[in-house]
Design a protein around this motif. Structure first.
Motif, PDB file in Angstrom:
ATOM      1  N   GLN A   1       0.958  -1.142  -0.175  1.00 49.02           N
ATOM      2  CA  GLN A   1      -0.041   0.021   0.191  1.00 49.02           C
ATOM      3  C   GLN A   1       0.875   1.260  -0.298  1.00 49.02           C
ATOM      4  N   VAL A   2       1.190   1.628  -1.002  1.00 46.95           N
ATOM      5  CA  VAL A   2       2.428   2.653  -1.237  1.00 46.95           C
ATOM      6  C   VAL A   2       1.953   4.001  -0.715  1.00 46.95           C
ATOM      7  N   ASP A   3       0.916   4.480  -1.039  1.00 45.03           N
ATOM      8  CA  ASP A   3       0.258   5.803  -0.499  1.00 45.03           C
ATOM      9  C   ASP A   3       0.141   5.852   0.838  1.00 45.03           C
ATOM     10  N   GLN A   4      -0.538   4.891   1.563  1.00 49.24           N
ATOM     11  CA  GLN A   4      -0.938   4.747   3.036  1.00 49.24           C
ATOM     12  C   GLN A   4       0.537   4.540   3.601  1.00 49.24           C
TER      13      GLN A   4
ATOM     14  N   SER B   1      16.360   9.942  -5.749  1.00 47.00           N
ATOM     15  CA  SER B   1      15.753   9.330  -4.577  1.00 47.00           C
ATOM     16  C   SER B   1      14.928  10.470  -3.610  1.00 47.00           C
ATOM     17  N   GLU B   2      13.597  10.191  -3.647  1.00 47.91           N
ATOM     18  CA  GLU B   2      12.518  11.186  -3.064  1.00 47.91           C
ATOM     19  C   GLU B   2      12.680  10.800  -1.452  1.00 47.91           C
ATOM     20  N   PRO B   3      12.197  11.830  -0.527  1.00 41.93           N
ATOM     21  CA  PRO B   3      12.322  11.271   0.641  1.00 41.93           C
ATOM     22  C   PRO B   3      11.400  10.043   0.944  1.00 41.93           C
ATOM     23  N   THR B   4      11.784   9.094   1.552  1.00 42.85           N
ATOM     24  CA  THR B   4      11.044   7.741   1.813  1.00 42.85           C
ATOM     25  C   THR B   4      11.350   7.225   3.106  1.00 42.85           C
ATOM     26  N   ARG B   5      10.374   6.520   3.545  1.00 47.91           N
ATOM     27  CA  ARG B   5      10.535   5.734   4.923  1.00 47.91           C
ATOM     28  C   ARG B   5      11.576   4.810   4.712  1.00 47.91           C
ATOM     29  N   LEU B   6      12.372   4.663   5.851  1.00 46.25           N
ATOM     30  CA  LEU B   6      13.592   3.635   5.744  1.00 46.25           C
ATOM     31  C   LEU B   6      13.032   2.193   5.648  1.00 46.25           C
ATOM     32  N   LEU B   7      13.714   1.256   4.744  1.00 50.69           N
ATOM     33  CA  LEU B   7      13.237   0.026   4.440  1.00 50.69           C
ATOM     34  C   LEU B   7      12.301   0.416   3.134  1.00 50.69           C
ATOM     35  N   SER B   8      12.131   1.302   2.790  1.00 51.96           N
ATOM     36  CA  SER B   8      11.191   1.505   1.517  1.00 51.96           C
ATOM     37  C   SER B   8      12.257   2.183   0.446  1.00 51.96           C
TER      38      SER B   8
ATOM     39  N   PHE C   1      10.237   2.627  -9.225  1.00 56.47           N
ATOM     40  CA  PHE C   1       9.914   1.321  -8.433  1.00 56.47           C
ATOM     41  C   PHE C   1       9.813   1.962  -6.660  1.00 56.47           C
ATOM     42  N   THR C   2       8.756   1.351  -6.464  1.00 54.68           N
ATOM     43  CA  THR C   2       8.406   1.516  -4.888  1.00 54.68           C
ATOM     44  C   THR C   2       8.130   0.272  -4.101  1.00 54.68           C
TER      45      THR C   2
END
Length: 444
Positions: A279-282, A410-417, A440-441
């Motif tokens: 669930q990428v957006d969530q 690389s956009e700001p993302t949660r670690l492990l994502s 790729f997400t």
């Protein structure tokens, strides 16, 4: 197994003052097989606080760098001096790529670091099956490469070594000197030049093939407009170089020279691929609300490289009774056959493509070799004589593409994502576009 590791790798981080003149902070890291990551604080200290354009500061830092790197004759894989010079050259290349203007330092600095070397020699021992008491090949045992003896002795036959048939003519490329606009070659003038037997362009194709010959519009310096065929290679090159061309610049278009310019101009190929898991957006929304999570972002840019194969593009087209045989150095035989057949208007069965050796390739002898094969095949069929082309190194580098440059954002993302986009600088007839290769997400 050691051959899988880099001889030397480098990572460089540079922070300049707000006016982009003085070095606020620089970090130099190097990796080499068998050694941990190395940092060179002395070389960095010699640059910090100095003007980044100051070659004397860089020269002093490189001398310190040579002394700081803990490589000697006992280092794993050896070649200590070579690896030190290579590491310094990485820093110099980084410095050059961040400069503007023509002041790129003193080449005399490198004279003291020349590496004398003897003629290379090596040995390979291959155990014969008979010595093992076997009459059949055994999986995992060494085998002599089919061309090993010829390559080692210098007797390997490349395309340019094939004896040309009697009556062979030679082709030279008429190339554009305009980056974007229209170009018309004065063909009648070219045909009157010394030794010239013909001039061929898009008007001689069985059907329009822009990848072989453009029909007037040019999109890059070095784009092939036509071929001149003459009695000798020297006369063909001379006529092609002196061919009069009428240019008209395009007032409504501007050339694109970098990935960033293409992004700003919204110049993309109509191709993209997106893969999503979870669930990428969530997940990303939750990451914005939660505390204590590490956000990762960054940008990596990789420049293009020249393939620089051993043998420049060399081809020979021999017509015979409605068929044609093309001796090429191509990596794409079936595509060469298809492009030649389309250019001269014959079935595929009438085109034979022979490749004895590529002469190096590394991905650089794919598309261009097909176009060159079609160009000389058109001339060979029209004149009824074999036509050969052999590009000089400068010609080859001007008309061919390169291994494509990339930008990874690389956009700001949660670690492990993982969430990133790769932008690939491509050339369409040497005109720059952007290709979105992958988005790729993954959310864990």
């Amino acid at each position: 197994r050691d051959a899988c590791f880099a001889v030397v790798s480098a990572g460089i981080s540079l922070v300049l003052s707000p006016d982009l003149a003085v070095v606020d902070k620089i970090q130099l890291f190097f990796g080499a097989a068998g050694l941990p990551t190395l940092e060179c604080p002395g070389a960095c200290a010699a640059l910090e606080g100095r003007y980044w354009k100051d070659w004397s500061a860089l020269e002093a830092a490189l001398s310190i760098l040579m002394a700081e790197l803990p490589l000697d004759s006992t280092s794993r894989r050896g070649k200590a001096r070579f690896r030190k010079v290579l590491a310094a050259s990485f820093v110099r290349a980084f410095w050059v790529n961040t400069q503007s203007g023509d002041d790129l330092g003193d080449g005399a600095f490198w004279e003291g670091w020349k590496i004398p070397r003897e003629v290379s020699s090596s040995e390979q021992h291959v155990q014969q099956f008979e010595d093992m008491g076997c009459s059949r090949k055994v999986v995992g045992t060494g085998m002599v490469h089919e061309s090993a003896i010829h390559h080692a002795c210098g007797t390997a036959t490349f395309t340019d070594d094939i004896p040309p048939p009697l009556g062979t003519l030679y082709a030279g490329l008429v190339r554009s000197k305009l980056v974007l606009g229209t170009a018309v070659v004065q063909a009648d003038v070219v045909r009157e030049m010394e030794g010239v037997r013909g001039y061929f362009d898009h008007r001689h194709l069985a059907r329009p093939l822009p990848e072989v010959f453009p029909s007037g519009k040019v999109e890059a310096v070095g784009q092939i407009l036509g071929v001149v065929v003459a009695d000798t290679l020297e006369l063909a090159r001379k006529a092609a170089q002196n061919a009069p061309i009428d240019y008209e610049e395009s007032p409504d278009e501007s050339p694109i020279f970098s990935i960033q310019e293409a992004i700003e101009a919204d110049s993309f190929y109509p191709y993209s691929r997106q893969v999503e898991c979870g669930q990428v957006d969530q997940e990303l929304d939750a990451a914005d609300r939660e505390e204590g999570l590490i956000l990762v972002e960054g940008r990596v840019q990789i420049g293009s490289q020249e393939h620089f194969y051993m043998e420049p593009h060399t081809l020979l087209a021999v017509p015979s009774d409605g068929s044609i045989t093309v001796h090429s150095c191509t990596q794409c035989m079936s595509k060469t056959q298809a492009v030649v057949a389309a250019a001269i208007g014959v079935p595929l069965s009438r085109v034979a493509v022979e490749v004895r050796r590529i002469g190096g390739g590394f991905g650089g002898k794919e598309k261009l070799s097909c176009s060159l094969a079609a160009q000389i095949s058109v001339a060979a069929v029209e004149l009824g004589r074999p036509v050969k082309i052999c590009l000089s190194r400068n010609e080859d580098m001007e008309v061919s593409g390169q291994r494509l440059s990339l930008i990874h954002i690389s956009e700001p993302t949660r670690l492990l994502s993982i969430s990133y986009a790769v932008f690939c600088l491509k050339k369409k007839k040497k005109f720059f576009f952007i290709n979105i290769v992958l988005l790729f997400t993954v959310c864990v």
